[in-house]
Design a protein around this motif. Structure first.
Motif, PDB file in Angstrom:
ATOM      1  N   THR A  98      39.551  42.432  36.001  1.00 17.14           N
ATOM      2  CA  THR A  98      40.027  42.295  37.382  1.00 17.14           C
ATOM      3  C   THR A  98      38.840  42.320  38.335  1.00 17.14           C
ATOM      4  O   THR A  98      37.766  42.818  38.002  1.00 17.14           O
ATOM      5  CB  THR A  98      40.976  43.451  37.784  1.00 17.14           C
ATOM      6  OG1 THR A  98      40.231  44.663  37.794  1.00 17.14           O
ATOM      7  CG2 THR A  98      42.162  43.572  36.843  1.00 17.14           C
ATOM      8  N   ASP A  99      39.032  41.792  39.511  1.00 18.96           N
ATOM      9  CA  ASP A  99      37.974  41.817  40.517  1.00 18.96           C
ATOM     10  C   ASP A  99      37.562  43.249  40.861  1.00 18.96           C
ATOM     11  O   ASP A  99      36.401  43.522  41.140  1.00 18.96           O
ATOM     12  CB  ASP A  99      38.423  41.100  41.789  1.00 18.96           C
ATOM     13  CG  ASP A  99      38.527  39.592  41.590  1.00 18.96           C
ATOM     14  OD1 ASP A  99      37.886  39.068  40.651  1.00 18.96           O
ATOM     15  OD2 ASP A  99      39.248  38.934  42.365  1.00 18.96           O
ATOM     16  N   LYS A 100      38.532  44.160  40.823  1.00 24.80           N
ATOM     17  CA  LYS A 100      38.265  45.560  41.163  1.00 24.80           C
ATOM     18  C   LYS A 100      37.180  46.168  40.268  1.00 24.80           C
ATOM     19  O   LYS A 100      36.385  46.979  40.715  1.00 24.80           O
ATOM     20  CB  LYS A 100      39.563  46.361  41.042  1.00 24.80           C
ATOM     21  CG  LYS A 100      39.420  47.826  41.366  1.00 24.80           C
ATOM     22  CD  LYS A 100      40.751  48.532  41.259  1.00 24.80           C
ATOM     23  CE  LYS A 100      40.636  50.006  41.542  1.00 24.80           C
ATOM     24  NZ  LYS A 100      41.920  50.699  41.431  1.00 24.80           N
ATOM     25  N   TYR A 101      37.143  45.765  38.996  1.00 25.40           N
ATOM     26  CA  TYR A 101      36.216  46.368  38.037  1.00 25.40           C
ATOM     27  C   TYR A 101      35.134  45.402  37.551  1.00 25.40           C
ATOM     28  O   TYR A 101      34.429  45.697  36.601  1.00 25.40           O
ATOM     29  CB  TYR A 101      36.989  46.915  36.841  1.00 25.40           C
ATOM     30  CG  TYR A 101      37.993  47.971  37.221  1.00 25.40           C
ATOM     31  CD1 TYR A 101      37.594  49.157  37.816  1.00 25.40           C
ATOM     32  CD2 TYR A 101      39.347  47.783  36.987  1.00 25.40           C
ATOM     33  CE1 TYR A 101      38.515  50.129  38.176  1.00 25.40           C
ATOM     34  CE2 TYR A 101      40.269  48.753  37.341  1.00 25.40           C
ATOM     35  CZ  TYR A 101      39.849  49.926  37.930  1.00 25.40           C
ATOM     36  OH  TYR A 101      40.752  50.876  38.275  1.00 25.40           O
ATOM     37  N   LYS A 102      35.001  44.264  38.188  1.00 20.37           N
ATOM     38  CA  LYS A 102      34.033  43.243  37.773  1.00 20.37           C
ATOM     39  C   LYS A 102      32.630  43.836  37.670  1.00 20.37           C
ATOM     40  O   LYS A 102      32.159  44.492  38.592  1.00 20.37           O
ATOM     41  CB  LYS A 102      34.036  42.104  38.800  1.00 20.37           C
ATOM     42  CG  LYS A 102      33.518  40.815  38.268  1.00 20.37           C
ATOM     43  CD  LYS A 102      34.569  40.216  37.399  1.00 20.37           C
ATOM     44  CE  LYS A 102      34.422  38.739  37.233  1.00 20.37           C
ATOM     45  NZ  LYS A 102      35.151  38.306  36.073  1.00 20.37           N
ATOM     46  N   GLN A 134      31.536  46.254  35.816  1.00 19.91           N
ATOM     47  CA  GLN A 134      31.421  47.672  35.499  1.00 19.91           C
ATOM     48  C   GLN A 134      31.423  47.895  33.986  1.00 19.91           C
ATOM     49  O   GLN A 134      32.010  47.124  33.234  1.00 19.91           O
ATOM     50  CB  GLN A 134      32.576  48.458  36.116  1.00 19.91           C
ATOM     51  CG  GLN A 134      32.533  48.526  37.616  1.00 19.91           C
ATOM     52  CD  GLN A 134      33.581  49.461  38.178  1.00 19.91           C
ATOM     53  OE1 GLN A 134      34.019  50.412  37.524  1.00 19.91           O
ATOM     54  NE2 GLN A 134      33.989  49.204  39.400  1.00 19.91           N
ATOM     55  N   THR A 171      48.385  43.940  38.296  1.00 21.23           N
ATOM     56  CA  THR A 171      47.855  43.882  36.931  1.00 21.23           C
ATOM     57  C   THR A 171      48.524  44.877  36.003  1.00 21.23           C
ATOM     58  O   THR A 171      48.377  44.798  34.801  1.00 21.23           O
ATOM     59  CB  THR A 171      46.332  44.154  36.925  1.00 21.23           C
ATOM     60  OG1 THR A 171      46.082  45.422  37.533  1.00 21.23           O
ATOM     61  CG2 THR A 171      45.586  43.049  37.644  1.00 21.23           C
ATOM     62  N   TYR A 199      50.085  48.355  40.556  1.00 16.10           N
ATOM     63  CA  TYR A 199      49.344  47.174  40.968  1.00 16.10           C
ATOM     64  C   TYR A 199      49.871  45.971  40.199  1.00 16.10           C
ATOM     65  O   TYR A 199      50.484  46.106  39.144  1.00 16.10           O
ATOM     66  CB  TYR A 199      47.834  47.340  40.641  1.00 16.10           C
ATOM     67  CG  TYR A 199      47.160  48.425  41.430  1.00 16.10           C
ATOM     68  CD1 TYR A 199      46.897  48.270  42.785  1.00 16.10           C
ATOM     69  CD2 TYR A 199      46.784  49.620  40.819  1.00 16.10           C
ATOM     70  CE1 TYR A 199      46.263  49.268  43.511  1.00 16.10           C
ATOM     71  CE2 TYR A 199      46.152  50.634  41.539  1.00 16.10           C
ATOM     72  CZ  TYR A 199      45.902  50.430  42.867  1.00 16.10           C
ATOM     73  OH  TYR A 199      45.285  51.427  43.582  1.00 16.10           O
TER      74      TYR A 199
END
Length: 131
Positions: free
Chosen positions: A97-101, A103, A129, A127
């Motif tokens: 996901t963009d949130k964890y890109k 990491q 996802t 969410y």
């Protein structure tokens, strides 16, 4: 003496293995709630299928506070921890996901048996996802 950067093997949500340098990783403790009622075990939708309700522990939270918060967020059910049942680590790349890109985590995963003390099952707080 040369300074070699340590390379860590990790996996993503699909089980695909990759490697990344140690300097890209951060600790990410997380806590899972295991709710068993009768012959039923509660699982919630996760990136890669189904799992116990889970979430990361924020820097200002205790394990029990995070467990209660995440369980309500993901299920609508209020719980109390009963006892720890398992703990393990995993080198993980949550790059889905963009949130964890970008990491990489040294994920410390703690599993607690919990008991329901209130609330009703819902997916309203999930969410996209997670649904």
């Amino acid at each position: 003496m040369t300074n070699k950067i340590k390379i860590i093997k990790c996996r993503d949500v699909h089980g695909k293995e990759s490697e990344a340098s140690l300097d890209k990783f951060r600790f990410r403790p997380s806590v899972y709630g295991v709710l068993i009622e009768g012959e039923k075990i509660l699982l919630s939708r996760q990136w890669d299928g189904y799992d116990f309700p889970v979430g990361g522990i924020e820097i200002d939270e205790t394990i029990k506070e995070a467990l209660k918060r995440e369980f309500i967020e993901e299920t609508g059910i209020e719980v109390e921890p009963v006892m720890p049942v398992h703990c393990e680590t995993d080198f993980f790349n949550p790059d889905n996901t963009d949130k964890y890109k970008g990491q990489y985590w040294n994920a410390v995963m703690m599993y607690y048996l919990v008991k329901k003390v209130g609330g009703e099952l819902t997916k309203d707080n999930l969410y996209d996802t997670e649904q």
